[in-house]
Structures are given as structure tokens and as C-alpha cells.
Scaffold this active site. Sequence first.
Site, PDB file in Angstrom:
ATOM      1  N   HIS A 121       0.897  -1.122   0.052  1.00 13.72           N
ATOM      2  CA  HIS A 121      -0.035   0.211   0.005  1.00 13.72           C
ATOM      3  C   HIS A 121       0.974   1.087   0.011  1.00 13.72           C
ATOM      4  O   HIS A 121       0.291   2.463   0.312  1.00 13.72           O
ATOM      5  CB  HIS A 121      -0.931  -0.059   1.084  1.00 13.72           C
ATOM      6  CG  HIS A 121      -2.017  -0.982   1.284  1.00 13.72           C
ATOM      7  ND1 HIS A 121      -2.372  -1.850   2.357  1.00 13.72           N
ATOM      8  CD2 HIS A 121      -2.541  -1.841   0.127  1.00 13.72           C
ATOM      9  CE1 HIS A 121      -3.286  -2.730   1.919  1.00 13.72           C
ATOM     10  NE2 HIS A 121      -3.307  -2.609   0.764  1.00 13.72           N
ATOM     11  N   CYS A 129       2.523  13.917  -6.492  1.00 10.19           N
ATOM     12  CA  CYS A 129       1.702  14.908  -6.857  1.00 10.19           C
ATOM     13  C   CYS A 129       0.886  13.817  -7.969  1.00 10.19           C
ATOM     14  O   CYS A 129       1.340  13.204  -8.989  1.00 10.19           O
ATOM     15  CB  CYS A 129       2.666  15.499  -7.706  1.00 10.19           C
ATOM     16  SG  CYS A 129       1.562  16.938  -9.038  1.00 10.19           S
TER      17      CYS A 129
END
Length: 292
Positions: A121, A129
Site C-alpha cells: 500500500h 503529485c
Amino acid sequence: MGRVEDVIEPVAGLVAGGGVVVLSGAGLSTESGIPDYRGPSGAARRHTPMTYQTFTGDALARRRYWARSHLGWRLIARAAPNDGHRAVARLQHADLVAGIITQNVDGLHTAAGSRDVVELHGRLDEVICLGCGNRTPRLDLDRRLRLANPGFVGQAGAVNPDGDVELGDAEVAGFRTVDCLACGGLLKPDVVFFGETVPAARVQSCFAMVQRARLLLVLGSSLTVMSGRRFVLRAAKHGVPVVIVNQGPTRGDGYAHLRVDAPLGRLLPALADRLLGGSAATAAKEGPLLNA
């Protein structure tokens, strides 16, 4: 009730052959001060984790997340590996553990000395970004947020596994977020939010690792969500034995060759001592370890 000596033998007998792939969840990090979602340390929490859809589509929710995560990150950044993390690293360096897959985003496996950890994860200490894909250290974002919010004095309670904390609306009001310095795009922790998809290549790499394993050792995961449970299902499909060590039931128990209910911070060091040398006598003297 059982003692460490009663529990360790069957686990050690299976791990001793090597070729073990570890699948770890939030329960492994609870003894480092990070509560889990569904186990004993997370049972009382009512916090709903941030979803990707809400984060990207709701500016107010995004501000609330960053205000809370700004505080939570400080607690995560101070967390140190516990005895369970260090025991896994010892087993890996002794070539008994062939691979580590973690559902955790705290980076504590690596901090404990484990190598080539697949962080399913992502990691909370990195920022991405969503516009240009630029990745930057979380420490850089932390400095920028501190400069943008010099009067922010929120008080963090217990930190959640995703780095979020509970914070009142009054404390969130006025918090200023910052955008990507390169393109002005939205910044997000480089972790997989609920509702977001784990990169396919990462999943396939983990599947391959599990299929090559001699044993899948699940540590501290309730296996409630498919993100982790799919590896147990894949192991079962390919005839790879599954050992689950977790406090409380899991959704993978029906596939387990062996199921142990025990605190990982005590069982794993005793396991490493038994297989690699050292003394588990102290742990054995500590009394009850296992719920029968």
C-alpha cells in the site's frame, strides 16, 4: 491458556524449512504504538479511513485530511520497530524468510533491517503529485505545512494506521494546504487509499512470490479486505501451506494449516531464538501467551 513453549514448536517446525513469505498487517505494528483497524487496539475507534474519491473530489475533506495527517505523521515518524519487526529481519537474514509483503505504510520492516520489502500500500514517508507524478520526501512537505500554518496548534490523539488522527472541526478550520512545487497539482501521501487500486505490477509480483513460497506466514492481519486476503487464496490454490498468527479471528482462518492467537512482539522473538539461537527462556517465563 497456553505458554510460549506450547505454541512455538509447531510454528518453528514449519518455518525451519525456509522458503517462507511473510504477509504482515497492522497488528505487527501495534507494539510500536500504531493502533490497528480491527484488532484489540483498534476496537474502540470509530474513524472512517479517507477514500481516494473523497480526497480528490472534496476540497474541504482534503483540507481536513491534511490537517489531521500533519499531526499524525509526527507520531508515525517517531515510531520505532518493535521486537516483532526485528525478529522478522533476523529470520530473513538467516535465509528462512524469502520475501516480505506488508500491508503497512509505516516503513518499520525496513527500519528494523529487513530488505526488499514489498510495501503493498505504499509508504507514508513519501508524497506524490497527482498531476505530474513527482515524488518528494514527506519531511519536505512537513516543513512546507509548518511554514504555511505557523499558528496551528491541534492536539493529536491516537494515530491510525494510515497516519490520520482524530481532530475537531474547530482545529481544522483555517488550516492551509500546499500544492506541488513543480506543477501546482494535488499532493497525496504515496499510499493506496481505500477505493484506490494497488498497482497491478506490484500485485503480480506478490502473487509470484507467494506461488514460489514453501510457506505463507501471515502476521497481524485480520484479512478482512481482499487486498491482503487474495494472497492467502492464491497460496491455497497452489497448495502453499498458510500459517496465521493474529490476535482475534481472521477471514483467512478456513485456509490456515495452523492458526495461532498470540501477541507478535513475544511470539516472533521466541521463534527467532528457537531457530537461530538465543534465549527464549525469558519469554517462556512471562506466562500466558495464547488464548486456547
